[in-house]
Design a protein around this motif. Structure first.
Motif, short mmCIF file in Angstrom:
data_model
loop_
_atom_site.label_atom_id
_atom_site.label_comp_id
_atom_site.label_asym_id
_atom_site.label_seq_id
_atom_site.Cartn_x
_atom_site.Cartn_y
_atom_site.Cartn_z
N TYR A 35 28.18 44.07 34.60
CA TYR A 35 28.18 42.51 34.73
C TYR A 35 26.69 42.23 35.38
O TYR A 35 26.20 43.13 36.25
N LEU A 43 28.25 35.46 37.26
CA LEU A 43 28.46 36.56 36.76
C LEU A 43 28.69 36.62 35.22
O LEU A 43 29.53 35.98 34.76
N ILE A 99 43.27 43.39 29.37
CA ILE A 99 43.24 43.09 30.63
C ILE A 99 44.69 42.68 31.55
O ILE A 99 44.87 41.35 31.59
N TYR A 103 39.88 44.12 38.28
CA TYR A 103 39.00 45.12 38.01
C TYR A 103 38.78 45.77 39.58
O TYR A 103 38.78 44.80 40.53
N PHE A 105 35.33 46.56 41.62
CA PHE A 105 33.78 46.57 41.39
C PHE A 105 33.16 47.56 42.27
O PHE A 105 33.56 47.96 43.36
N ASN B 30 45.45 34.94 28.93
CA ASN B 30 46.54 35.88 29.18
C ASN B 30 47.07 35.86 30.56
O ASN B 30 48.06 35.91 31.28
N ASN B 31 45.88 36.00 31.58
CA ASN B 31 46.01 35.85 33.08
C ASN B 31 44.92 35.22 33.77
O ASN B 31 43.92 35.18 33.08
N GLN B 33 42.63 35.43 37.37
CA GLN B 33 42.75 36.35 38.74
C GLN B 33 41.57 35.72 39.68
O GLN B 33 40.70 34.92 39.21
N TYR B 35 38.88 36.31 42.86
CA TYR B 35 38.11 37.59 43.40
C TYR B 35 37.47 37.11 44.62
O TYR B 35 37.00 35.77 44.64
N LEU B 43 32.55 42.64 44.29
CA LEU B 43 33.68 41.71 44.14
C LEU B 43 35.07 42.46 44.54
O LEU B 43 35.13 43.53 44.01
N HIS B 45 39.20 42.46 44.08
CA HIS B 45 40.40 41.53 43.45
C HIS B 45 41.46 41.19 44.64
O HIS B 45 41.79 41.95 45.33
N LEU B 48 46.35 38.23 40.72
CA LEU B 48 46.37 37.73 39.36
C LEU B 48 47.73 37.14 39.24
O LEU B 48 48.74 37.63 39.62
N ARG B 50 49.88 35.51 35.84
CA ARG B 50 50.00 35.64 34.55
C ARG B 50 50.29 34.22 33.89
O ARG B 50 50.68 33.30 34.43
N PHE B 88 35.70 33.67 43.32
CA PHE B 88 35.60 33.44 41.87
C PHE B 88 36.88 33.45 41.36
O PHE B 88 37.69 34.43 41.42
N ALA B 92 41.31 36.12 31.53
CA ALA B 92 41.43 37.18 30.61
C ALA B 92 42.03 36.42 29.29
O ALA B 92 42.98 35.77 29.62
N LEU B 100 36.68 39.74 31.04
CA LEU B 100 37.03 39.04 32.00
C LEU B 100 35.78 38.07 32.37
O LEU B 100 34.84 38.44 32.39
N THR B 101 36.33 36.61 32.03
CA THR B 101 35.11 35.73 32.26
C THR B 101 35.20 35.04 33.58
O THR B 101 36.12 34.57 34.12
N PHE B 102 34.16 34.99 34.54
CA PHE B 102 34.23 34.53 35.67
C PHE B 102 33.67 33.03 35.76
O PHE B 102 32.74 32.65 35.01
#
Lengths: 114, 112
Positions: A35, A43, A99, A103, A105, B30-31, B33, B35, B43, B45, B48, B50, B88, B92, B100-102
Motif C-alpha cells: 500500500y 492509503l 478478506i 491485515y 501491517f 463483505n465486511n 474493518q 484500524y 496500521l 487492526h 472487523l 461482517r 481508518f 472488503a 481492502l479499501t481504506f
C-alpha cells in the motif's frame, strides 16, 4: 518477534535512481500487499500476491515491480524514481485470498525523493 | 475511486470523554474493518464487522454497521491520551478478492 517487517524504515534518494524495499512476514499468511500512503494519509493498494502469484496490480506505473520469491516475502523495486513517488509504503499480510480477517501491517518505509 | 469517507476529519476531546467516528462507503461489502495508526507507525487492526452483523464490541470499542445506509460508526468510550491516533475504516467489497479499501481517516486527539 516482528510479524511483518520492512526494510529500510527510511529511504532518501535522488530522482532517477532505482531502489528496493523488502518485506517479510512470519505469520504463515498466504497473501501479501503493498500500500502507498500519501502526504494526506490516504492509503491506496498497489499490489497483492497470494502464494507468490500476482493477484492485484492496481494501475501502478510499470516503474514499480513487485517480486515474491516465496509466500513469506514480497519486495518492491522502483525504477527511475520521481518526486511524486515520495510517500510511505506499507507492506501487509493476511490469511487468505478473500478478506475474512484483518491485515497485519509493517511499520512502513518512508521514501523521500529529492 | 475512494471507497470510504470518514467524518469528522479531526476530533479533539478530553480524556474520559467518548469519541465517535463515522464512515460511509459506496458499494456492497463483505465486511468493514477499523484500524488505528499512531504517528509514524503502521496500521493496527482493531475490529472487523461482517455485513450480516449490526453491532460489535471489543473492550472500549463499539462498532455499528448499517448496510442500508452504507455507514459505520466507531465509538471509543472513556478515551485515554494513548488513544490519540488516526483511525481508518476499510471495506472488503463483495466478490472482490484481496482488496481492502481504506477511508480518509479521522485524526483523534485526546488531551489530559
Amino acid at each position: 518477534d516482528t510479524a511483518v517487517s520492512q526494510t529500510p524504515k527510511y529511504l532518501v534518494t535522488q530522482m532517477g535512481n532505482d531502489k528496493s524495499i523488502k518485506c517479510e512476514q512470519n505469520l504463515g499468511h498466504d497473501t501479501m500487499y503493498w500500500y502507498k500512503q500519501d502526504s494526506k494519509k490516504f492509503l491506496k493498494i498497489m499490489f497483492s500476491y497470494n502464494n507468490k502469484e500476482l493477484i492485484i496490480n492496481e494501475t501502478v506505473p510499470n516503474r514499480f515491480s513487485p517480486k515474491s520469491p516465496d509466500k513469506a516475502h514480497l519486495n518492491l523495486h522502483i525504477n527511475s524514481l520521481e518526486l511524486g513517488d515520495s510517500a510511505v509504503y506499507f507492506c501487509a499480510s493476511s490469511h487468505g485470498l478473500f478478506i475474512m480477517d484483518g491485515y497485519t501491517f509493517g511499520s512502513g518505509t518512508r521514501l523521500t525523493v529529492v | 475511486s475512494q471507497q470510504g469517507e470518514e467524518d469528522p476529519q479531526a476530533l479533539s476531546i478530553q480524556e474520559g470523554e467518548n469519541a465517535t467516528m463515522n464512515c460511509s462507503y459506496k458499494t456492497s461489502i463483505n465486511n468493514l474493518q477499523w484500524y488505528r495508526q499512531n504517528s509514524g507507525r503502521g496500521l493496527v487492526h482493531l475490529i472487523l464487522i461482517r455485513s450480516n452483523e449490526r453491532e460489535k464490541h471489543s473492550g472500549r470499542l463499539r462498532v455499528t454497521l448499517d448496510t442500508s445506509k452504507k455507514s459505520s460508526s466507531l465509538l471509543i468510550t472513556a478515551s485515554r491520551a494513548a488513544d490519540t491516533a488516526s483511525y481508518f475504516c476499510a471495506t472488503a467489497r463483495t466478490g472482490t478478492a484481496s482488496k481492502l479499501t481504506f477511508g480518509t481517516g479521522t485524526r483523534l486527539q485526546v488531551t489530559l
